[in-house]
Design a protein around this motif. Structure first.
Motif: not given
Length: 121
Positions: A42-44, A86-93
């Protein structure tokens, strides 16, 4: 053309650490600005850090995350310490052919598929 593949994500408790890796193929990384971003539901997509002529960090991760690269291995890393829920996310390079480093997603030409990081409280 550059292909990027991230790895190293997973589930970790708050306060723990993870190291993400991003391996590139197709071109040598030494000619690119490399960056890490993340996107929570739900976030950018959010800029975290870049590595070019120098390194630069978003305030949200400064002092906790470290970007590094091994050009001989065509790999960029993101060491993440003191993780928070709050660091939970999908991480992209991402890779940028321009020598002008940027925190904007629009500046980056190539993206990996992402790796999930989940931090439990």
């Amino acid at each position: 053309q550059v292909q990027l593949v991230e790895s190293g994500g997973g589930l970790v408790q708050a306060g723990g650490s993870l190291r993400l890796s991003c391996v590139a193929s197709g071109r040598t990384l030494s000619n690119y600005v490399m960056a890490w971003f993340r996107q929570a539901p739900g976030k950018e997509r959010e800029f975290l850090a870049w590595s070019g002529a120098n390194t630069y960090y978003a305030d949200s991760v400064k002092g906790r995350f470290t970007i590094s690269r091994d050009n001989a291995k065509n790999t960029v890393y993101l060491q993440m310490n003191s993780l928070k829920p709050e660091d939970t996310a999908v991480y992209y390079c991402a890779a940028d052919r321009s020598p002008l480093a940027s925190s904007s997603t629009k500046a980056y030409d190539y993206w990996g598929q992402g790796t999930q990081v989940t931090v439990s409280s």
